[in-house]
Design a protein around this motif. Structure first.
Motif, PDB file in Angstrom:
ATOM      1  N   LEU A  62       3.091   2.509   1.814  1.00  0.00           N
ATOM      2  CA  LEU A  62       3.147   3.873   1.275  1.00  0.00           C
ATOM      3  C   LEU A  62       4.598   4.309   1.149  1.00  0.00           C
ATOM      4  O   LEU A  62       4.946   5.144   0.324  1.00  0.00           O
ATOM      5  CB  LEU A  62       2.407   4.848   2.200  1.00  0.00           C
ATOM      6  N   ARG A  64      -2.898  -2.781   0.015  1.00  0.00           N
ATOM      7  CA  ARG A  64      -3.431  -1.740   0.894  1.00  0.00           C
ATOM      8  C   ARG A  64      -4.952  -1.672   0.756  1.00  0.00           C
ATOM      9  O   ARG A  64      -5.675  -1.537   1.728  1.00  0.00           O
ATOM     10  CB  ARG A  64      -2.800  -0.403   0.477  1.00  0.00           C
ATOM     11  N   ARG A  65      -5.392  -1.798  -0.487  1.00  0.00           N
ATOM     12  CA  ARG A  65      -6.815  -1.697  -0.778  1.00  0.00           C
ATOM     13  C   ARG A  65      -7.592  -2.855  -0.109  1.00  0.00           C
ATOM     14  O   ARG A  65      -8.667  -2.665   0.429  1.00  0.00           O
ATOM     15  CB  ARG A  65      -6.991  -1.753  -2.306  1.00  0.00           C
ATOM     16  N   ARG A  92       2.143  -1.350  -7.727  1.00  0.00           N
ATOM     17  CA  ARG A  92       0.754  -1.741  -7.969  1.00  0.00           C
ATOM     18  C   ARG A  92       0.305  -2.811  -6.964  1.00  0.00           C
ATOM     19  O   ARG A  92      -0.782  -2.718  -6.393  1.00  0.00           O
ATOM     20  CB  ARG A  92       0.617  -2.256  -9.409  1.00  0.00           C
ATOM     21  N   THR A 132      -0.296  -1.343  -3.692  1.00  0.00           N
ATOM     22  CA  THR A 132      -1.568  -0.592  -3.680  1.00  0.00           C
ATOM     23  C   THR A 132      -2.742  -1.551  -3.501  1.00  0.00           C
ATOM     24  O   THR A 132      -3.666  -1.285  -2.715  1.00  0.00           O
ATOM     25  CB  THR A 132      -1.730   0.203  -5.001  1.00  0.00           C
ATOM     26  N   ILE A 133      -2.690  -2.661  -4.224  1.00  0.00           N
ATOM     27  CA  ILE A 133      -3.785  -3.643  -4.128  1.00  0.00           C
ATOM     28  C   ILE A 133      -3.843  -4.217  -2.703  1.00  0.00           C
ATOM     29  O   ILE A 133      -4.919  -4.386  -2.122  1.00  0.00           O
ATOM     30  CB  ILE A 133      -3.588  -4.791  -5.159  1.00  0.00           C
ATOM     31  N   PHE A 182      -7.154   2.698   6.652  1.00  0.00           N
ATOM     32  CA  PHE A 182      -6.374   3.791   7.238  1.00  0.00           C
ATOM     33  C   PHE A 182      -7.264   4.763   8.003  1.00  0.00           C
ATOM     34  O   PHE A 182      -8.315   5.171   7.503  1.00  0.00           O
ATOM     35  CB  PHE A 182      -5.696   4.581   6.114  1.00  0.00           C
TER      36      PHE A 182
END
Lengths: 208, 870
Positions: free
Chosen positions: A18, A45-46, A39, A42-43, A51
């Motif tokens: 983040l 993290r996904r 990007r 983000t992927i 969290f």
């Protein structure tokens, strides 16, 4: 563990991508996330990170069930395929009766358990928990910590939890101290079965 | 003072919101002011041209029956409803002799007291000396002299002159009696000894070169009407009557009330911008002004209401540390004043600038013309419009102010969630509906009234249009559940294509239905405006095209010098020519009448039927053009009195209503009678003409015939030739050109709608900043976030577009029906699928484009910040 302003939350944000470090490298699951684009982060993290926040951060307009399903939707996964997992988690965390409720209709413990389900649904191996009991009563906090222990033991997830709370820290396999953005040397405690008193004593020893 | 720093910081920390709010209100106020100034300048410009050599007269009439005594005519006009002022005047020539023995034949204007003294007519100004005494029967004859005449004759005020009827003309005076010019003296014997002796007049004043003072090149004398008999005896001819109209009636209503007892002079008396079609056009422009103002103010309403959601925690904190609810409310009020004052101020400047640019580019509220120089700025209505904007904007702060009072700080500060926006928004749409859809139009039309408001037709359109508008807005704004249902249905396909985006946006729309409703309403209004305006343009074009059907086989010939009959017959022998209409004989009595030799016209239309042809030639009958018949509300078989100079009015029966013959550009309201009656009543012979409409056979190129006509009439220096096709094409272009102003207004209004939607989406993004941050934290990509906002925008656009289509079509039928009644044109509503599609797609596109900036901002939200704090 660490005092306010020691960099606990910043550490979680750096680990999750983040935030990006001004110096140094961050590696998660063998991957240097500092070198990833937004990007890719983000992927990552996904797929790899779940969290749990101190203030729950549930979407107020979605029901419990919809909040839990949200990561599946974001990942573009079929809700039908994820149905069993959603049901399992709702049962596991005792939220079946509250599935259609909005966050504003839940207690703090219920909200945090919903948040935990949301973190687990995507099957992420790493859970980042930012003071998950910080905004809860003692009883609700204990419920949440029991749920986290379940995640570690039964779901085999790695949990990185930052907290002020000595009792929460006693659940950990390993406790590290953070002060002014630095890990305190020689302050590592290895569990399981850490006692609150030993953690307290270590903190005092290092002036925390 | 707490309110000022709070309001200032709210504006400063949200620069985009502040900018778009100010921009919205400025553009709304600017458009309304530009329209008003444009209209004022257009009319001022026309008035300047029209009154260059004349007085300010709304209508100039004379009795259809020339035998009607002047006092009786005066009294009848005076008692006609809608007549505010009536003055008698007569324009003739006179023989003048100075004390030094100099002779002259200047123009003479005799005016009664009303015509002389009424400021409504503004007939002349005095340069030197005094005006004529303000009495009906002056004791000593006095006159006013034109400046040129005074200079030429070396006369000054208080000099004396002798006036007498021009005896040299007596022998030449003729009048038409049964088709023959008869010497007036024979028609009614008039002897030298019947003439009054020369009468001495004292020169009271010298005229300024203004209005009547410029008549006859300034070689003019004005005398009191009461002294006419002393100069001319009893035979001084029929006077005319000047009328100034009451603002309570339209010119059409006045004309209808005066017809058929009186005939009016069309060229001189058309009220500036007051004829039915002009009024309709100007009213259309005026209505666009309220739309722009409404859209502009919608932006600030939304901003202020949404800032409540955004700042609910701030309000609770302030309240908890001792700020009173009044102090908190004042912050919203001050914020509204700051935005609205800057917006309205900028709006005035921008509006005047826009009006100037439009005028320089030739755009007026009476159509597109060349560059217009007159720039008339009327400050009172401009200030009133800006103040309306300011007042409505301040009223917009009442809703959040009132809602802020109901926030309980303990609840807000203790709660982990701040409650659903829908709860805080409850009642907002009702408030918006009341203020923007009801109060604003009332205030606006009080400042910028609809022209001809007393007309039943205008009132009908306004009432029906207003009801449609309110019904439609009421559905959108006051039935949130119904709209939410519509939105959920529309967004279903999106959910299948983009499950996450569809799901999230559907949820966001249901929660923020007031926001969606207002945005959809804005888009629908723009779509409806586009459909209505383009539909009217298409309808008017279709009307011209239909007229074109009857004239495409015609070539119109005009000359200054009369063409003898023999030359006309030469033209008729040109190959391809099948007939001609010799229109040189024309008279306004009381409407435009052409004399037509039916045998020349060829066997077309009504003349295909021999019985009708015979009737046209032999019976006292006439054929009316469709617009004239509609305007006069006359049907076939009715009798129309037509003024005849030598006796009582002729009673002509309407034998047909047709546009097949008699038309000569550009006037479409006319009648035709047989040339026989033109000869009989007015002694107009068909020996020569200055206007000719030549009809060519089907399949023959009118341009080729026009070329041959040009060759045949090469010796006529001021010959004009125009084919029916070129006339039709010119008229079609003219319509397009005239309606460009609406295109510009539409562009401004669409910009405003775009700003409104952008603002709504931007505020929604700010409101959901935390949610967006959380979703980004748990793995939502930029593209998914953009998709969510886009799906909401597209759904809003689809809803707006669909409602726009329905509303636009309803307005279009309403307006074309009213136009048809008002102008007398046989209009048939034309719906062009292209513009329906454009309005619908435009609404969606506008919403999607407007989503661009909010998407950009939302993607910049810092997820780390969003998840860190409550």
């Amino acid at each position: 563990m660490g005092p306010s302003g020691s960099g606990k939350t910043t550490l979680l944000q750096l680990l999750s991508g983040l935030d990006t470090p001004s110096a140094g490298r961050v590696e998660v699951a063998g991957q240097s996330i500092s070198e990833l684009g937004e990007r890719e982060r983000t992927i990552l993290r996904r797929e790899k990170i779940g969290f749990v926040f101190q203030f729950f951060n549930l979407l107020p307009t979605l029901s419990v069930e919809e909040n839990v399903e949200l990561p599946l939707r974001i990942a573009g996964r079929s809700l039908k395929d994820g149905r069993t997992e959603v049901e399992r988690l709702l049962h596991q965390f005792n939220l079946v009766d509250r599935r259609d409720h909005l966050p504003s209709q839940l207690s703090g413990g219920e909200m945090q358990r919903t948040s935990l389900c949301r973190a687990l649904i995507s099957g992420a191996p790493l859970l980042l928990c930012d003071e998950p009991t910080g905004n809860l009563s003692t009883k609700a906090g204990e419920e949440v910590m029991r749920a986290l222990r379940h995640c570690r033991e039964k779901e085999k997830r790695t949990i990185l939890l930052v907290t002020h709370n000595v009792r929460d820290a006693s659940f950990a396999d390993r406790v590290l101290l953070l002060k002014d953005g630095q890990l305190v040397p020689d302050a590592e405690l290895i569990g399981p079965g850490l006692s609150a008193a030993s953690i307290h004593e270590t903190l005092e020893r290092h002036g925390i | 003072m707490l309110a000022l720093p709070l309001a200032w910081s709210a504006l400063k920390t949200r620069p985009a919101r502040t900018f778009f709010s100010i921009f919205g209100i400025a553009l709304g106020v600017a458009t309304a002011i530009a329209i008003l100034t444009l209209d004022d300048s257009t009319v001022a410009n026309k008035v300047e041209r029209k009154t260059e050599t004349f007085a300010k007269v709304d209508l100039e009439v004379r009795p259809a029956d020339p035998a009607m005594p002047a006092p009786e005519a005066f009294s009848k006009i005076k008692n006609t409803p809608g007549v505010e002022n009536v003055g008698t005047f007569l324009f003739t020539s006179v023989q003048m002799r100075t004390a030094a023995g100099e002779r002259g034949f200047p123009g003479l204007v005799a005016l009664d007291v009303v015509a002389r003294t009424s400021p409504a007519f503004d007939a002349y100004r005095i340069a030197k000396g005094e005006d004529l005494p303000d009495v009906e029967n002056p004791t000593a004859p006095a006159c006013l002299l034109g400046a040129e005449l005074a200079e030429q004759m070396k006369l000054v005020e208080n000099d004396k002159i002798m006036l007498t009827a021009p005896r040299v003309a007596v022998g030449n005076e003729k009048m038409c009696v049964d088709g023959e010019w008869v010497e007036a003296s024979k028609a009614a014997p008039r002897r030298e000894q019947d003439m009054p002796p020369p009468l001495e007049f004292k020169i009271d004043g010298i005229l300024d070169r203004y209005h009547l003072g410029k008549q006859s090149g300034g070689s003019i004398i004005i005398i009191p009407f009461s002294t006419l008999p002393q100069v001319f005896g009893e035979r001084y001819g029929s006077p005319m009557f000047w009328i100034s109209k009451s603002p309570k009636v339209t010119s059409e209503e006045l004309k209808t009330a005066l017809t058929p007892t009186f005939a009016y002079n069309v060229d001189r008396t058309a009220l500036i911008g007051e004829s039915a079609d002009e009024r309709a056009f100007r009213n259309g422009v005026r209505v666009s002004g309220v739309l722009a103002l409404l859209l502009g103010l919608f932006v600030i309403f939304h901003t202020l209401s949404m800032s409540l959601i955004e700042r609910v925690r701030e309000i609770a904190i302030l309240n908890s540390i001792g700020a009173t609810r009044g102090q908190i409310g004042m912050a919203f009020f001050v914020e509204a004043i700051m935005i609205a004052t800057v917006g309205a101020g900028l709006g005035i400047g921008l509006g005047l600038g826009l009006a100037r640019v439009f005028l320089l580019a030739g755009f007026t509220t009476l159509g597109r013309v060349g560059s217009v120089q007159a720039f008339s700025v009327h400050w009172p209505p401009i200030i009133a419009i800006a103040s309306t904007g300011l007042a409505i904007a301040m009223a917009g702060s009442i809703f959040p102010l009132w809602k802020a009072r109901s926030i309980f700080p303990a609840r807000v500060l203790a709660q982990r969630d701040l409650g659903r926006p829908a709860d805080l928004f409850r009642g907002m749409n009702f408030f918006i509906f009341t203020i923007l859809a009801v109060v604003l139009p009332i205030l606006y039309f009080f400042t910028v009234p609809i022209l001809g408001e007393q007309s039943r037709e205008t009132a009908r359109v306004m009432v029906l249009g207003g009801m449609l508008f309110l019904f439609f807005l009421a559905f959108l704004l006051l039935a949130p559940k119904a709209l939410a249902w519509v939105c959920s249905k529309i967004s279903k396909p999106f959910e299948r294509l983009m499950p996450l985006e569809g799901f999230l946006s559907a949820r966001a729309m249901v929660e923020g239905i007031p926001r969606v409703a207002t945005s959809a309403a804005v888009l629908a209004l723009v779509g409806a405006a586009l459909i209505t305006i383009k539909g009217i343009t298409a309808t008017l074009r279709a009307d011209v095209a239909s007229l074109g059907e009857t004239i495409t086989t015609k070539v119109f010939v005009g000359t200054e010098d009369p063409i003898p009959r023999s030359r006309v017959e030469e033209i008729s022998k040109i190959p391809g020519v099948v007939g001609f209409e010799q229109l040189g004989a024309e008279i306004n009595s009381p409407f435009l009448i052409y004399g037509l030799n039916s045998h020349d016209a060829g066997q077309i239309g009504l003349f295909k039927d021999p019985a009708r042809l015979k009737k046209f030639e032999e019976a006292e009958s006439l054929i009316l053009s469709t617009p004239l018949a509609r305007s006069l509300k006359i049907e076939i078989g009715q009798v129309v009195p037509v003024a005849v100079p030598s006796g009582p009015p002729a009673r002509m029966r309407v034998m047909g209503i047709s546009d097949d013959f008699g038309f000569f550009p550009p006037r479409r309201e006319y009648a035709i009678v047989s040339s026989r009656w033109m000869k009989q009543f007015y002694c107009f012979s068909q020996d020569q003409t200055t206007k000719l409409a030549v009809r060519v056979a089907d399949g023959v190129d009118p341009i080729a015939v026009a070329t041959q006509i040009q060759a045949s009439l090469a010796d006529f220096p001021k010959l004009t030739l125009k084919t029916g096709i070129s006339y039709r094409d010119y008229e079609l272009e003219d319509i397009d050109r005239d309606f460009r102003l609406f295109d510009l207004i539409l562009l401004l209004v669409a910009t405003l709608a775009g700003v409104g939607v952008l603002n709504a989406l931007l505020l929604a993004a700010y409101e959901r900043r935390k949610e967006i941050g959380v979703m980004k934290a748990i793995g939502m990509t930029r593209r998914q976030l953009a998709g969510t906002v886009l799906v909401e925008a597209a759904t809003t656009g689809l809803v707006g577009g669909a409602f726009g289509l329905l509303l636009g079509l309803a307005f279009l039928f309403l307006v074309t029906d009213a136009l048809s009644r008002l102008t007398g044109l046989p209009l048939r509503t034309i719906i062009e699928p292209l513009w329906l599609g454009t309005a619908f797609a435009g609404a969606v596109a506008l919403a999607v484009v407007a989503a661009g900036f909010p998407i950009l901002r939302a993607n910049r939200f810092n997820a780390a910040e969003a998840v860190r704090y409550e």
